[in-house]
Design a protein around this motif. Structure first.
Motif, PDB file in Angstrom:
ATOM      1  N   ALA A  51       0.821  -1.213   0.000  1.00  9.31           N
ATOM      2  CA  ALA A  51       0.000   0.000   0.000  1.00  9.31           C
ATOM      3  C   ALA A  51       0.858   1.268   0.000  1.00  9.31           C
ATOM      4  O   ALA A  51       0.354   2.350   0.268  1.00  9.31           O
ATOM      5  CB  ALA A  51      -0.933  -0.013   1.212  1.00  9.31           C
ATOM      6  N   THR A  52       2.141   1.138  -0.268  1.00  8.35           N
ATOM      7  CA  THR A  52       3.113   2.243  -0.394  1.00  8.35           C
ATOM      8  C   THR A  52       3.364   2.988   0.918  1.00  8.35           C
ATOM      9  O   THR A  52       3.841   4.113   0.907  1.00  8.35           O
ATOM     10  CB  THR A  52       2.712   3.302  -1.464  1.00  8.35           C
ATOM     11  N   LEU A  53       3.033   2.362   2.056  1.00  8.53           N
ATOM     12  CA  LEU A  53       3.251   3.064   3.327  1.00  8.53           C
ATOM     13  C   LEU A  53       4.681   2.925   3.829  1.00  8.53           C
ATOM     14  O   LEU A  53       5.188   3.811   4.508  1.00  8.53           O
ATOM     15  CB  LEU A  53       2.273   2.563   4.393  1.00  8.53           C
ATOM     16  N   ARG A  76      -1.386   4.448  -5.596  1.00 10.44           N
ATOM     17  CA  ARG A  76      -2.384   5.009  -4.676  1.00 10.44           C
ATOM     18  C   ARG A  76      -3.697   5.327  -5.381  1.00 10.44           C
ATOM     19  O   ARG A  76      -4.745   5.393  -4.732  1.00 10.44           O
ATOM     20  CB  ARG A  76      -1.833   6.279  -4.020  1.00 10.44           C
TER      21      ARG A  76
ATOM     22  N   ASP B  90      -1.891   7.322   7.979  1.00  9.38           N
ATOM     23  CA  ASP B  90      -1.635   6.261   7.009  1.00  9.38           C
ATOM     24  C   ASP B  90      -2.734   6.202   5.958  1.00  9.38           C
ATOM     25  O   ASP B  90      -2.476   5.904   4.801  1.00  9.38           O
ATOM     26  CB  ASP B  90      -1.508   4.913   7.713  1.00  9.38           C
ATOM     27  N   PHE B  92      -4.382   8.786   4.823  1.00 13.58           N
ATOM     28  CA  PHE B  92      -4.082   9.854   3.862  1.00 13.58           C
ATOM     29  C   PHE B  92      -2.924   9.452   2.957  1.00 13.58           C
ATOM     30  O   PHE B  92      -2.925   9.716   1.758  1.00 13.58           O
ATOM     31  CB  PHE B  92      -3.734  11.154   4.595  1.00 13.58           C
ATOM     32  N   ARG B  93      -1.924   8.809   3.561  1.00 13.24           N
ATOM     33  CA  ARG B  93      -0.735   8.460   2.792  1.00 13.24           C
ATOM     34  C   ARG B  93      -1.020   7.406   1.741  1.00 13.24           C
ATOM     35  O   ARG B  93      -0.306   7.298   0.747  1.00 13.24           O
ATOM     36  CB  ARG B  93       0.372   7.967   3.726  1.00 13.24           C
ATOM     37  N   SER B  94      -2.052   6.587   1.963  1.00 12.32           N
ATOM     38  CA  SER B  94      -2.364   5.553   0.975  1.00 12.32           C
ATOM     39  C   SER B  94      -3.246   6.105  -0.135  1.00 12.32           C
ATOM     40  O   SER B  94      -3.625   5.379  -1.044  1.00 12.32           O
ATOM     41  CB  SER B  94      -3.062   4.375   1.666  1.00 12.32           C
ATOM     42  N   ARG B  99       1.151  15.265  -1.077  1.00 12.88           N
ATOM     43  CA  ARG B  99       1.839  14.883   0.160  1.00 12.88           C
ATOM     44  C   ARG B  99       1.751  15.990   1.201  1.00 12.88           C
ATOM     45  O   ARG B  99       1.775  15.743   2.389  1.00 12.88           O
ATOM     46  CB  ARG B  99       3.311  14.581  -0.142  1.00 12.88           C
ATOM     47  N   ILE B 253       6.084  10.712   5.798  1.00 12.92           N
ATOM     48  CA  ILE B 253       5.074  10.375   4.789  1.00 12.92           C
ATOM     49  C   ILE B 253       5.675   9.592   3.636  1.00 12.92           C
ATOM     50  O   ILE B 253       4.995   8.856   2.966  1.00 12.92           O
ATOM     51  CB  ILE B 253       4.349  11.623   4.225  1.00 12.92           C
ATOM     52  N   ARG B 254       6.917   9.745   3.371  1.00 16.18           N
ATOM     53  CA  ARG B 254       7.644   9.088   2.314  1.00 16.18           C
ATOM     54  C   ARG B 254       6.797   8.637   1.115  1.00 16.18           C
ATOM     55  O   ARG B 254       5.986   7.765   1.214  1.00 16.18           O
ATOM     56  CB  ARG B 254       8.396   7.881   2.844  1.00 16.18           C
TER      57      ARG B 254
END
Lengths: 325, 254
Positions: A51-53, A76, B90, B92-94, B99, B253-254
């Motif tokens: 999930a790119t986390l 995403r 997490d 939001f980051r997905s 960003r 956040i990478r």
């Protein structure tokens, strides 16, 4: 567009702990991949990478054909994430949570509202829609969490232990939702500690233990691999002794159920009579004995525990306890 | 991600941070009670003790206003730490969003609540007898200076919140930073009345310069170097902590 999930040799370390140690995963478009394993096996880490986390320390993963480390933005756009780690905003109402996600995904005010209304109806949240999520019960939160992850109608859905700790009725409701998503053509990766859940939903199962894949296949294949048939006995007394005898005769670790039934895979048709004879010789009276096809539960135990190394090895027993707890 | 999308997402997340104030009366009351209590305790009670009520109100209110605003800067880091801790971040980051949107939403929402708090504090001040004696321009300058200073501290707070292991540890950390700044200053007591070491610290403390600037800008008297020193601190803190916070944020956040 291909809604596939592919991962090769995923490695992830946290300090000197290796969470994933070379895991391969593959989900065909429109299928459900069940990732099964006990707590701490690395399931969540795998989902977080896909999930790119978090980035992997080794290996590659492609989701919908896009590399998760090189094209996370593309990934995403395709995915929905739900479960342990993705969460809802406690201070917003259910409706506001859904609205917020819709607006973030670029829906206008009215379409976002309509989408929220639709999901509230489908997830049976009508009565709670205008209450803050912090007042929700565990089951309602999971439903909202799942609803939130579906606002963008993702073609690939990650569900990280979506039903852990829920009562059977709520679990069954969530299973219905998962099946609806499959019917819609979505690809689902589902992690779970429940064998029954994987058996019910997954087209293919990958079994992870301590960061490594210990088995993979369809539910039927895994059951078959645990032995065609199982010998089940219910001793009237001396259960420990009976268990030891079964282990000696078959060379495999027997599984002791809560109801006093001891079972073990039997690959050789000559074994059941031999085992029964030995039990009789030892003076153990059986109230029941039978031969039958294994459940996935037993398959899991057999595959995780591998050949019995005597009764001092408690790993499998502990794993069983964790799951039944 | 176009700039327009980024802005829209930032606004949605600003809304998300402000809407609990409308959802739950308790949240709004809590926000408003803090300035009211601080003013009642420090301005009214201390004023009554000093015998010269109206003189005390004029002298103390700018200081209390400074402390109220300072305390509220914790919110930025605290809420960020909460979002990280409970998984909202997490989520939001997905998602396919800018960003920077979650950080932008946080800062904008906190600037809005800070403005509200300052307005309420000045309103309550006027009820207990505080009068602005300067021109509207000077008074507005005072408000702007206070908001700019708290915004700069908001970035320090964000940095702490993004680094903290938990919301609770963020709160502890922020309190440890804020207490000496807030109470080791001339906000309530003139430096001349302090013991040696504290006096040295209070004269160095940027909060002293801010509080003294506000006193001059609201009630008259020579503004002197205080405003310039405060502006210098705002620039220095911002220049230091915006990059630090953004870098820590980018890593998270990478």
């Amino acid at each position: 567009m291909s809604n596939t999930i592919e991962a090769e040799g995923l490695v992830k370390r946290y300090g000197d702990k290796t969470a994933l140690d070379g895991v391969d995963l593959e989900a065909r478009a429109g299928s459900v991949l069940g990732v099964l394993g006990p707590n701490g096996a690395g399931k969540t880490t795998a989902v977080r990478i896909l999930a790119t986390l978090v980035g992997p320390d080794g290996g590659v993963a492609r989701v919908g054909g896009h590399d998760v480390t090189r094209e996370p933005a593309k990934v995403r756009e395709l995915i929905g994430l739900t479960g342990q780690y993705a969460s809802v905003d406690e201070k917003l109402t259910g409706r506001q949570n859904l609205m917020m996600i819709g607006r973030l995904l670029g829906l206008g005010r009215a379409p976002a509202r309509a989408r929220a209304e639709d999901l509230i109806g489908r997830f049976g949240l009508q009565n709670a829609a205008d209450r803050a999520a912090q007042t929700y019960s565990g089951g309602m939160r999971r439903r909202l969490d799942l609803a939130v992850s579906l606002v963008g109608e993702p073609s690939i859905i990650f569900m990280d232990e979506p039903t852990t700790g829920l009562d059977p009725q709520v679990r069954a409701e969530l299973w219905t939702v998962v099946r609806e998503q499959i019917a819609r053509g979505a690809t689902v990766l589902l992690t779970t500690q429940y064998l029954e859940e994987a058996d019910q939903l997954a087209d293919e199962i990958v079994l992870i233990d301590r960061g490594k894949v210990s088995a993979r296949g369809t539910p039927d294949e895994l059951k078959a691999r645990a032995g065609d048939r199982r010998l089940e006995i219910r001793p009237e007394h001396d259960a420990e002794k009976a268990e030891r005898i079964l282990a000696e005769v078959t060379g495999l670790r027997p599984h002791r159920g809560e109801n006093g039934v001891i079972s073990v895979p039997v690959l050789d048709p000559a074994l059941p009579p031999a085992a029964l004879r030995r039990l009789d010789d030892a003076g153990i009276v059986l109230t029941e004995h039978a031969l039958r096809r294994p459940t996935l539960d037993e398959a899991f135990l057999a595959l995780v525990a591998a050949p019995a190394e005597g009764l001092t090895d408690h790993t499998a027993a502990n794993a069983a306890e964790r799951r039944s707890a | 991600m176009t700039a327009r999308n980024t802005f829209a997402q930032g606004m949605t997340l600003t809304w998300r941070s402000l809407v609990p104030l409308r959802n739950q009366p308790g949240e709004l009351i809590q926000l408003l009670l803090q300035p009211i209590f601080m003013i009642v305790i420090f301005v009214v009670v201390f004023g009554a003790m000093s015998g010269d009520q109206s003189g005390a109100v004029q002298r103390l209110l700018p200081g209390v206003l400074t402390q109220v605003a300072l305390t509220q800067t914790i919110t930025t880091g605290l809420r960020l730490a909460e979002d990280i801790g409970n998984g909202v971040f997490d989520r939001f980051r997905s998602m396919p969003i800018a960003r920077s949107a979650p950080l932008m939403g946080r800062i904008l929402a906190d600037t809005a609540t800070m403005t509200l708090t300052v307005a309420v504090a000045l309103l309550v001040g006027s009820v207990v007898g505080f009068r602005i004696r300067t021109s509207p321009l000077e008074a507005l300058g005072g408000v702007a200076l206070l908001l700019a200073f708290t915004l700069a501290l908001g970035w320090v707070s964000a940095w702490l919140g993004l680094r903290a292991r938990s919301a609770a540890s963020m709160q502890g950390l922020a309190t440890a930073v804020l207490l000496p700044l807030s109470f080791g200053s001339t906000a309530l007591i003139p430096a001349a009345n302090m013991p040696g070491a504290l006096q040295w610290w209070a004269r160095l403390n940027p909060v002293s310069h801010l509080a003294d600037s506000l006193r001059s800008l609201f009630t008259g008297g020579p503004v002197g170097a205080n405003v310039w020193i405060t502006l210098g601190w705002i620039v220095a803190i911002t220049a230091c902590f915006v990059p630090l916070a953004v870098r820590t944020y980018a890593r998270r956040i990478r």
